[in-house]
Scaffold this motif. Sequence first.
Motif, PDB file in Angstrom:
ATOM      1  N   LYS A   1       0.844  -1.198   0.000  1.00  0.00           N
ATOM      2  CA  LYS A   1       0.000   0.000   0.000  1.00  0.00           C
ATOM      3  C   LYS A   1       0.880   1.249   0.000  1.00  0.00           C
ATOM      4  O   LYS A   1       1.889   1.312   0.684  1.00  0.00           O
ATOM      5  CB  LYS A   1      -0.900   0.025   1.220  1.00  0.00           C
ATOM      6  CG  LYS A   1      -1.921  -1.078   1.235  1.00  0.00           C
ATOM      7  CD  LYS A   1      -3.167  -0.628   1.895  1.00  0.00           C
ATOM      8  CE  LYS A   1      -4.269  -1.619   2.020  1.00  0.00           C
ATOM      9  NZ  LYS A   1      -4.239  -2.847   1.402  1.00  0.00           N
ATOM     10  N   VAL A   2       0.446   2.231  -0.763  1.00  0.00           N
ATOM     11  CA  VAL A   2       1.097   3.531  -0.742  1.00  0.00           C
ATOM     12  C   VAL A   2       0.289   4.405   0.205  1.00  0.00           C
ATOM     13  O   VAL A   2      -0.896   4.645  -0.004  1.00  0.00           O
ATOM     14  CB  VAL A   2       1.139   4.157  -2.149  1.00  0.00           C
ATOM     15  CG1 VAL A   2       1.758   5.528  -2.104  1.00  0.00           C
ATOM     16  CG2 VAL A   2       1.891   3.256  -3.110  1.00  0.00           C
ATOM     17  N   ILE A   3       0.942   4.862   1.261  1.00  0.00           N
ATOM     18  CA  ILE A   3       0.258   5.646   2.290  1.00  0.00           C
ATOM     19  C   ILE A   3       0.899   7.022   2.343  1.00  0.00           C
ATOM     20  O   ILE A   3       2.114   7.150   2.492  1.00  0.00           O
ATOM     21  CB  ILE A   3       0.349   4.961   3.661  1.00  0.00           C
ATOM     22  CG1 ILE A   3      -0.272   3.572   3.583  1.00  0.00           C
ATOM     23  CG2 ILE A   3      -0.332   5.796   4.727  1.00  0.00           C
ATOM     24  CD1 ILE A   3      -0.024   2.717   4.781  1.00  0.00           C
ATOM     25  N   THR A   4       0.076   8.044   2.208  1.00  0.00           N
ATOM     26  CA  THR A   4       0.586   9.406   2.287  1.00  0.00           C
ATOM     27  C   THR A   4       0.354   9.967   3.679  1.00  0.00           C
ATOM     28  O   THR A   4      -0.609   9.605   4.363  1.00  0.00           O
ATOM     29  CB  THR A   4      -0.100  10.323   1.258  1.00  0.00           C
ATOM     30  OG1 THR A   4      -1.497  10.323   1.508  1.00  0.00           O
ATOM     31  CG2 THR A   4       0.161   9.854  -0.152  1.00  0.00           C
ATOM     32  N   VAL A   5       1.241  10.853   4.075  1.00  0.00           N
ATOM     33  CA  VAL A   5       1.134  11.540   5.360  1.00  0.00           C
ATOM     34  C   VAL A   5       1.068  13.038   5.043  1.00  0.00           C
ATOM     35  O   VAL A   5       2.085  13.722   5.020  1.00  0.00           O
ATOM     36  CB  VAL A   5       2.339  11.226   6.275  1.00  0.00           C
ATOM     37  CG1 VAL A   5       2.175  11.893   7.630  1.00  0.00           C
ATOM     38  CG2 VAL A   5       2.532   9.735   6.428  1.00  0.00           C
TER      39      VAL A   5
ATOM     40  N   VAL B   1      -1.052  12.168  13.625  1.00  0.00           N
ATOM     41  CA  VAL B   1      -0.581  11.935  12.265  1.00  0.00           C
ATOM     42  C   VAL B   1      -1.782  11.626  11.382  1.00  0.00           C
ATOM     43  O   VAL B   1      -2.503  10.664  11.634  1.00  0.00           O
ATOM     44  CB  VAL B   1       0.434  10.765  12.226  1.00  0.00           C
ATOM     45  CG1 VAL B   1       0.935  10.531  10.821  1.00  0.00           C
ATOM     46  CG2 VAL B   1       1.589  11.032  13.179  1.00  0.00           C
ATOM     47  N   TYR B   2      -1.985  12.447  10.372  1.00  0.00           N
ATOM     48  CA  TYR B   2      -3.078  12.235   9.430  1.00  0.00           C
ATOM     49  C   TYR B   2      -2.539  11.440   8.250  1.00  0.00           C
ATOM     50  O   TYR B   2      -1.546  11.845   7.631  1.00  0.00           O
ATOM     51  CB  TYR B   2      -3.654  13.572   8.961  1.00  0.00           C
ATOM     52  CG  TYR B   2      -4.364  14.303  10.072  1.00  0.00           C
ATOM     53  CD1 TYR B   2      -5.696  14.040  10.353  1.00  0.00           C
ATOM     54  CD2 TYR B   2      -3.698  15.229  10.861  1.00  0.00           C
ATOM     55  CE1 TYR B   2      -6.351  14.696  11.383  1.00  0.00           C
ATOM     56  CE2 TYR B   2      -4.341  15.880  11.887  1.00  0.00           C
ATOM     57  CZ  TYR B   2      -5.666  15.611  12.140  1.00  0.00           C
ATOM     58  OH  TYR B   2      -6.311  16.256  13.162  1.00  0.00           O
TER      59      TYR B   2
ATOM     60  N   GLY C   1      -5.876   6.349  -3.035  1.00  0.00           N
ATOM     61  CA  GLY C   1      -7.228   6.045  -3.472  1.00  0.00           C
ATOM     62  C   GLY C   1      -8.242   6.016  -2.344  1.00  0.00           C
ATOM     63  O   GLY C   1      -9.423   5.834  -2.588  1.00  0.00           O
ATOM     64  N   GLY C   2      -7.810   6.157  -1.113  1.00  0.00           N
ATOM     65  CA  GLY C   2      -8.720   6.166   0.018  1.00  0.00           C
ATOM     66  C   GLY C   2      -9.314   4.804   0.354  1.00  0.00           C
ATOM     67  O   GLY C   2     -10.326   4.722   1.031  1.00  0.00           O
TER      68      GLY C   2
ATOM     69  N   ASP D   1      -7.069  11.343   6.995  1.00  0.00           N
ATOM     70  CA  ASP D   1      -6.972  12.720   6.524  1.00  0.00           C
ATOM     71  C   ASP D   1      -8.344  13.202   6.055  1.00  0.00           C
ATOM     72  O   ASP D   1      -8.907  12.629   5.124  1.00  0.00           O
ATOM     73  CB  ASP D   1      -5.960  12.805   5.388  1.00  0.00           C
ATOM     74  CG  ASP D   1      -5.820  14.200   4.832  1.00  0.00           C
ATOM     75  OD1 ASP D   1      -5.930  15.159   5.612  1.00  0.00           O
ATOM     76  OD2 ASP D   1      -5.592  14.335   3.616  1.00  0.00           O
ATOM     77  N   PRO D   2      -8.894  14.237   6.675  1.00  0.00           N
ATOM     78  CA  PRO D   2     -10.217  14.719   6.259  1.00  0.00           C
ATOM     79  C   PRO D   2     -10.186  15.457   4.924  1.00  0.00           C
ATOM     80  O   PRO D   2     -11.222  15.657   4.307  1.00  0.00           O
ATOM     81  CB  PRO D   2     -10.627  15.649   7.397  1.00  0.00           C
ATOM     82  CG  PRO D   2      -9.343  16.112   7.995  1.00  0.00           C
ATOM     83  CD  PRO D   2      -8.375  14.974   7.816  1.00  0.00           C
TER      84      PRO D   2
END
Length: 140
Positions: A29-33, A47-48, A53-54, A92-93
């Motif tokens: 999985k590619v997870i962004t911060v 940490v958000y 792709g959510g 992340d909202p």
Amino acid sequence: MLRVAELVRHAMSELLTRSDINDPALEGKVITVPDVRMSPDLKLATVYVMPLGGENVTEVLAALDRHKKLLRGEIARRVSLRFAPDVRFKADPGFEYSGKIDALLSSPKVKQDLEVQDLELKDSGCAGAPAKTGPAGDGE
């Protein structure tokens, strides 16, 4: 607070990019911060995160919570602070918010208003032509 939050964000991004965490929910999985918020006393880092792709947000948050101790230790090692901040993870909202904005912009009512506005601009002769400005930007 902002400087420390940015250092923590970089450390978390590097940890997630290098796949230092062995968990099936995080593999591949590619997870962004996109954001980290620190409490005023720098003892808590929120940490958000958002997977690309959510998809499977709850699984990713649960996996990160399971490895919270490891991540806290790695952040402490990479960011020199007096003490390691406690870490909590939230979705992340901004991802959801941008989806709502896209849905609003593509709604028929907004499209109708934009078409009317474009027609009014064309009729007035201001069809989006940029104003000519001189080097000082004073309109000459």
